[in-house]
Design an enzyme around this catalytic site. Structure first.
Site, PDB file in Angstrom:
ATOM      1  N   HIS A   1      -7.557   9.279   5.251  1.00  0.00           N
ATOM      2  CA  HIS A   1      -6.999   8.017   6.230  1.00  0.00           C
ATOM      3  C   HIS A   1      -7.204   8.551   7.756  1.00  0.00           C
ATOM      4  CE1 HIS A   1      -4.511   7.853   2.313  1.00  0.00           C
ATOM      5  NE2 HIS A   1      -5.054   6.584   2.373  1.00  0.00           N
TER       6      HIS A   1
ATOM      7  N   ASP B   1       0.873  -1.183  -0.136  1.00  0.00           N
ATOM      8  CA  ASP B   1       0.023   0.009   0.019  1.00  0.00           C
ATOM      9  C   ASP B   1       0.733   1.179  -0.004  1.00  0.00           C
ATOM     10  OD1 ASP B   1      -2.206   1.337   0.120  1.00  0.00           O
ATOM     11  OD2 ASP B   1      -2.534   1.268   2.180  1.00  0.00           O
TER      12      ASP B   1
ATOM     13  N   SER C   1     -11.753   3.312   7.010  1.00  0.00           N
ATOM     14  CA  SER C   1     -12.246   3.217   8.246  1.00  0.00           C
ATOM     15  C   SER C   1     -13.283   4.269   8.932  1.00  0.00           C
ATOM     16  CB  SER C   1     -10.936   3.515   9.365  1.00  0.00           C
ATOM     17  OG  SER C   1      -9.969   2.677   8.964  1.00  0.00           O
TER      18      SER C   1
ATOM     19  N   HIS D   1     -10.036   4.893  -0.632  1.00  0.00           N
ATOM     20  CA  HIS D   1      -9.246   4.813   0.442  1.00  0.00           C
ATOM     21  C   HIS D   1      -9.793   5.507   1.719  1.00  0.00           C
ATOM     22  CE1 HIS D   1      -5.012   4.090  -1.377  1.00  0.00           C
ATOM     23  NE2 HIS D   1      -5.746   3.544  -2.126  1.00  0.00           N
ATOM     24  N   GLY D   2      -9.402   5.313   2.635  1.00  0.00           N
ATOM     25  CA  GLY D   2      -9.727   6.163   4.055  1.00  0.00           C
ATOM     26  C   GLY D   2     -10.998   5.447   4.502  1.00  0.00           C
TER      27      GLY D   2
END
Length: 303
Positions: A180, A82, A211, A208-209
């Protein structure tokens, strides 16, 4: 199964309208927790490591552990590097046996991003590995890459189409408002932008990001064309908090097998929840029988 390229997995996911979760792991124990979670719900999965984790654990050891897990649990599993900015590290991981790599040149102007991505594609076209690139700038912190909120920049849809045309990259991570880390409030996801990009390109898109994004937002992103969702901070935090809780309740219980087992179980349950959320549960059996191209050794490739 053995480790496979994530390209056909993600192409199938986008075509069928579900997602595959890519989990950043920082230890072999975390790797096995994710693999076990995927096996229990019959989901394809992508194991990811940052450059920092590669430097800490070593690419050869990571590959051997991932291979052992993929064979033990018999699920389609890819191993991805990554957010890498260093071509030498990318080559090192490919030689070790990674089946997917990300060249992150998003901090450079468009033309330089194209040039650097093509350096990796010149290697990847000879072997069966996935390559991921990024357009725009995803905010937040990922390993040693820091992008402030004011410097975050969303991807331009027409540039996404041109970028794929000029590089042939099989997966693209366009910046669309996620970040992120853990959000202080709800993320400002540009769904119209995702839809516009997805209408211009057929390649799987990467979120992406991932979470702590609200569940409805995740489902909308997948519906619009995001085939891969990255989860890092949320998994790392859950794993670590379980260890903290163990010592808070039993400060004298120092047997690693006990506190690591708790952390592994918490991480496993979170991983299962994320894979179910994107619709990956039950998909491993569906794609397991599909043909995956043969892997080729990099030794014959001049780099």
């Amino acid at each position: 199964m053995t480790l496979v390229s994530s390209t056909p997995m993600l192409q199938e996911a986008r075509k069928s309208g579900y997602g595959i979760v890519a989990f950043n792991v920082h230890s072999f124990d975390m790797l096995y927790s994710v693999a076990e979670a995927a096996a229990e719900i019959d989901a394809p999965v992508i194991i990811q490591t940052t450059v920092g984790t590669v430097q800490n654990l070593g690419p050869d050891s990571i590959v051997k552990t991932a291979l052992a897990a993929s064979e033990k649990y018999d699920i389609p599993m890819a191993l991805h590097l990554d957010h890498c900015t260093d071509l030498e590290v990318i080559i090192q991981c490919i030689r070790a046996g990674y089946t997917s790599v990300m060249i992150d040149a998003s901090m450079y102007p468009f033309e330089e991003n194209v040039r650097l991505t093509n350096q990796v594609m010149d290697i990847a076209k000879h072997i069966d590995i996935n390559v991921e690139a990024e357009l725009g700038k995803v905010g937040g912190v990922e390993d040693n890459i820091v992008v402030s909120e004011k410097n975050a920049e969303k991807a331009v849809p027409t540039e996404c189409k041109e970028f794929i045309h000029r590089t042939g990259v099989p997966t693209l991570a366009p910046a669309i408002g996620t970040a992120h880390g853990i959000y202080s409030g709800d993320p400002d996801i540009d769904f119209d932008r995702i839809e516009e990009i997805a209408n211009l390109v057929d390649e799987p898109l990467v979120l992406h990001g991932g979470s702590a994004i609200p569940e409805d937002d995740v489902k909308q992103c997948i519906l619009l064309g995001m085939a891969k969702m990255n989860v890092s901070t949320e998994l790392k935090n859950a794993y670590s908090e379980a260890i903290k809780e163990h010592f808070s309740e039993m400060p004298d219980s120092l047997d690693p097998r006990k506190y690591l087992a708790k952390a592994k179980n918490v991480a496993k349950e979170l991983a299962k929840k994320k894979m179910i959320l994107v619709g990956a549960a039950g998909k491993a059996s569906e794609i397991k029988g599909k043909a995956f191209p043969n892997r080729y050794k990099l030794d014959s490739v001049r780099v």
